[in-house]
Structures are given as structure tokens and as C-alpha cells.
Scaffold this motif. Structure first.
Motif, PDB file in Angstrom:
ATOM      1  N   ALA A 126       0.958  -1.145  -0.158  1.00 55.68           N
ATOM      2  CA  ALA A 126      -0.055  -0.108   0.124  1.00 55.68           C
ATOM      3  C   ALA A 126       0.862   1.364  -0.146  1.00 55.68           C
ATOM      4  N   GLU A 127       0.114   2.512  -0.275  1.00 59.19           N
ATOM      5  CA  GLU A 127       0.924   3.690  -0.248  1.00 59.19           C
ATOM      6  C   GLU A 127       1.681   3.765   1.120  1.00 59.19           C
ATOM      7  N   GLU A 128       2.667   4.346   1.207  1.00 57.25           N
ATOM      8  CA  GLU A 128       3.474   4.597   2.563  1.00 57.25           C
ATOM      9  C   GLU A 128       2.551   5.948   3.061  1.00 57.25           C
ATOM     10  N   THR A 129       2.844   5.838   4.472  1.00 59.97           N
ATOM     11  CA  THR A 129       2.279   6.895   5.399  1.00 59.97           C
ATOM     12  C   THR A 129       2.958   7.958   5.409  1.00 59.97           C
ATOM     13  N   ARG A 130       4.266   7.626   5.336  1.00 59.36           N
ATOM     14  CA  ARG A 130       5.418   8.876   5.098  1.00 59.36           C
ATOM     15  C   ARG A 130       6.241   8.778   4.190  1.00 59.36           C
ATOM     16  N   TYR A 131       6.640   9.880   3.725  1.00 60.31           N
ATOM     17  CA  TYR A 131       7.804  10.107   2.794  1.00 60.31           C
ATOM     18  C   TYR A 131       8.773  10.791   3.122  1.00 60.31           C
ATOM     19  N   ARG A 132      10.154  10.226   2.622  1.00 65.16           N
ATOM     20  CA  ARG A 132      11.285  10.923   3.254  1.00 65.16           C
ATOM     21  C   ARG A 132      12.301  11.056   2.027  1.00 65.16           C
ATOM     22  N   VAL A 133      12.626  12.048   1.901  1.00 67.97           N
ATOM     23  CA  VAL A 133      13.827  12.380   0.727  1.00 67.97           C
ATOM     24  C   VAL A 133      14.861  13.449   1.718  1.00 67.97           C
ATOM     25  N   GLY A 134      16.111  12.757   1.840  1.00 65.69           N
ATOM     26  CA  GLY A 134      17.149  13.380   2.495  1.00 65.69           C
ATOM     27  C   GLY A 134      16.566  13.552   4.116  1.00 65.69           C
ATOM     28  N   ASP A 135      16.746  14.820   4.347  1.00 66.27           N
ATOM     29  CA  ASP A 135      16.372  15.299   5.670  1.00 66.27           C
ATOM     30  C   ASP A 135      15.031  15.652   5.735  1.00 66.27           C
ATOM     31  N   LEU A 136      14.048  15.748   4.555  1.00 62.69           N
ATOM     32  CA  LEU A 136      12.721  16.046   4.587  1.00 62.69           C
ATOM     33  C   LEU A 136      11.753  14.960   4.832  1.00 62.69           C
ATOM     34  N   GLU A 137      10.990  15.178   5.672  1.00 61.37           N
ATOM     35  CA  GLU A 137       9.979  14.238   5.883  1.00 61.37           C
ATOM     36  C   GLU A 137       8.518  14.630   5.932  1.00 61.37           C
ATOM     37  N   LEU A 138       7.523  14.063   5.129  1.00 63.29           N
ATOM     38  CA  LEU A 138       6.301  14.337   5.235  1.00 63.29           C
ATOM     39  C   LEU A 138       5.362  13.200   5.536  1.00 63.29           C
ATOM     40  N   ASP A 139       4.501  13.406   6.990  1.00 63.37           N
ATOM     41  CA  ASP A 139       3.498  12.541   7.283  1.00 63.37           C
ATOM     42  C   ASP A 139       2.222  12.631   6.688  1.00 63.37           C
ATOM     43  N   ARG A 140       1.837  11.888   5.869  1.00 61.59           N
ATOM     44  CA  ARG A 140       0.468  11.742   5.229  1.00 61.59           C
ATOM     45  C   ARG A 140      -0.888  11.740   6.316  1.00 61.59           C
ATOM     46  N   LEU A 141      -0.506  11.238   7.379  1.00 64.57           N
ATOM     47  CA  LEU A 141      -1.735  11.062   8.261  1.00 64.57           C
ATOM     48  C   LEU A 141      -1.882  12.328   9.154  1.00 64.57           C
ATOM     49  N   SER A 142      -0.710  12.820   9.802  1.00 66.28           N
ATOM     50  CA  SER A 142      -0.693  14.001  10.718  1.00 66.28           C
ATOM     51  C   SER A 142      -0.793  15.361   9.653  1.00 66.28           C
ATOM     52  N   HIS A 143      -0.369  15.345   8.640  1.00 67.61           N
ATOM     53  CA  HIS A 143      -0.074  16.253   7.676  1.00 67.61           C
ATOM     54  C   HIS A 143       1.090  17.206   8.044  1.00 67.61           C
ATOM     55  N   GLN A 144       1.903  16.757   8.575  1.00 65.93           N
ATOM     56  CA  GLN A 144       3.025  17.334   9.499  1.00 65.93           C
ATOM     57  C   GLN A 144       4.246  17.238   8.207  1.00 65.93           C
ATOM     58  N   VAL A 145       5.150  18.211   8.301  1.00 70.02           N
ATOM     59  CA  VAL A 145       6.226  18.184   7.497  1.00 70.02           C
ATOM     60  C   VAL A 145       7.355  18.690   8.318  1.00 70.02           C
ATOM     61  N   THR A 146       8.493  18.080   8.129  1.00 73.53           N
ATOM     62  CA  THR A 146       9.910  18.594   8.839  1.00 73.53           C
ATOM     63  C   THR A 146      10.982  18.570   7.837  1.00 73.53           C
ATOM     64  N   ARG A 147      11.785  19.372   8.085  1.00 77.03           N
ATOM     65  CA  ARG A 147      13.005  19.355   7.586  1.00 77.03           C
ATOM     66  C   ARG A 147      14.158  19.430   8.416  1.00 77.03           C
ATOM     67  N   ALA A 148      14.927  18.535   8.451  1.00 78.14           N
ATOM     68  CA  ALA A 148      16.143  18.517   9.873  1.00 78.14           C
ATOM     69  C   ALA A 148      15.412  18.441  11.186  1.00 78.14           C
TER      70      ALA A 148
END
Length: 229
Positions: A126-148
Motif C-alpha cells: 500500500a502507499e506509504e504513510t510517510r515520505y522521506r527525501v534526505g532530511d525532509l519528511e512528510l507525514d500523510r496522516l498527521s499532515h506534518q512536514v519537517t526538515r532536519a
């Protein structure tokens, strides 16, 4: 969807709360109070999802997960932990965890994440619940995005744009793909709407960092990738 869950948690109050909450939601929830018991039950029981605390007596959570993966136990694992820094989450996922939820948490989010993992087990990838590229992270469930590890505040359309780009990380995404999947346009409105939103997104995601993650591929489209690679 009825789920059969194993909760590996040494704190009695936390374990009691989780077992009760999942059962009241219509699911079967077993409990193990230490890592060794959790390991034995996880190997023997046909569970949809394992919910494992990191700090466990007798066998810590990461060692437990690593041992299960070595024994080819592929049951999805959601890690619960008070250790919520980026490095902690990365260690948990690399040990074999499928998702990581820092404490404190809302039970509604835990339930939603558990349901996603259970569907993945029953219906295949199934589709991931979180995407990560380098130090960038996106949480699809909580709609939170962080970098470093620092939060990135995005507007809803900016979130959808970044989500789509990260879903296709390392691939060229054309303007037509963005118009159809982010804006739901099936025609070119002949505006600079994409350029405006990408400029804002770059300002929030890449500004202040030595390594940009959002790239323009001249004559083709756009791409999110780790520039260090």
C-alpha cells in the motif's frame, strides 16, 4: 475492519489503556509485558499488526524487531516511543519498523496508522504513510512536514504539491501531472499557478539549507531528490 493486534509494552497503565481502547474499537488485542514474551508471541501468533515500545525489559524493542525480521516474520510493526527525534525514528525504521509514532500521541491517530498497516498486510503493498527525501519528511496522516527535524508550515495546496512530488521522488513530474493530480485540472488554465506555488514551497523547504531538494528539470518538469546523491 477487524484487526488482531499484539501490544508489547512494559508500562502497565499504558498497556491497559491500549488494550481497552482497541477492544472497544472492535479489535482483538493481546499484550506482552517484555521483549522476550513479545518475541515469542509475535512468532507464534497470526497478528495483523505489532505495536512495540522501544524501551522494553529483557529485550529492547529494536532488537525484538530485528530478530523478527531475521526470522522472516513480516508482520507490520508500529513503534511507539518517547524517543521522538529524527535519528530515533530513522533507527526504528531501519531496524525493520514500518511506522513510528512518538509519545505522547492521540489514540485516533494510532488507530488510523494501525488500520493502514493492517490493510497493507491483507491486500499487499500500500502507499506509504510517510515520505522521506534526505532530511525532509512528510507525514500523510498527521499532515506534518519537517526538515532536519524542524517543522515546515505549509498551506493545504502546498502540502498536496509537496506530497505528490515526494511520492514520485527521483522522477520527473510534468506540469500536466501536477495540474491533474494537485489542482484537479484536466486542461491547462494558462496561468502561472504552478510557478507561484513552487516558488513558495521552495522558500519554505529549501531556504536556509545548503542542499536544495526541489529541482527544475529544464524542458521537462520538476523533481524532488536529495542533491547529495
Amino acid at each position: 475492519m477487524d484487526m488482531k493486534l499484539l501490544i508489547v509494552e512494559d508500562d502497565k497503565d499504558s498497556a491497559s489503556y491500549l488494550v481497552k481502547a482497541f477492544r472497544e474499537s472492535g479489535h482483538v488485542a493481546d499484550h506482552a509485558a517484555d521483549g522476550l514474551d513479545g518475541y515469542a508471541l509475535a512468532r507464534e501468533g497470526d497478528y495483523d499488526v505489532l505495536i512495540i515500545d522501544r524501551m522494553l525489559p529483557k529485550l529492547d524493542g529494536l532488537s525484538l524487531i530485528h530478530g523478527l525480521r531475521e526470522q522472516k516474520v513480516e508482520t507490520p510493526v508500529l513503534i511507539l516511543s518517547a524517543l521522538g527525534q529524527v535519528d530515533d525514528r530513522v533507527k526504528g525504521l531501519r531496524a525493520g519498523g514500518d511506522d513510528y509514532l512518538p509519545k505522547p500521541y492521540a489514540f485516533s491517530e494510532l488507530l488510523a496508522r494501525t488500520e493502514v498497516l493492517a490493510r497493507r498486510r491483507r491486500s499487499g503493498p500500500a502507499e506509504e504513510t510517510r515520505y522521506r527525501v534526505g532530511d525532509l519528511e512528510l507525514d500523510r496522516l498527521s499532515h506534518q512536514v519537517t526538515r532536519a527535524g524542524k517543522p515546515v508550515d505549509l498551506q493545504p495546496r502546498e502540502f498536496r504539491l509537496l506530497e505528490y512530488l515526494m511520492k514520485h521522488a527521483g522522477q520527473v513530474v510534468t506540469r500536466t501531472m501536477l495540474l491533474e493530480n494537485v489542482w484537479d485540472y484536466h486542461f491547462d488554465p494558462q496561468t502561472n499557478v504552478i510557478d507561484v506555488h513552487l516558488s513558495r514551497l521552495r522558500g519554505k523547504v529549501d531556504k536556509g539549507f545548503d542542499r536544495p531538494l526541489i529541482h527544475t528539470v529544464r524542458g521537462a518538469g520538476y523533481m524532488v531528490r536529495d542533491g547529495a546523491r
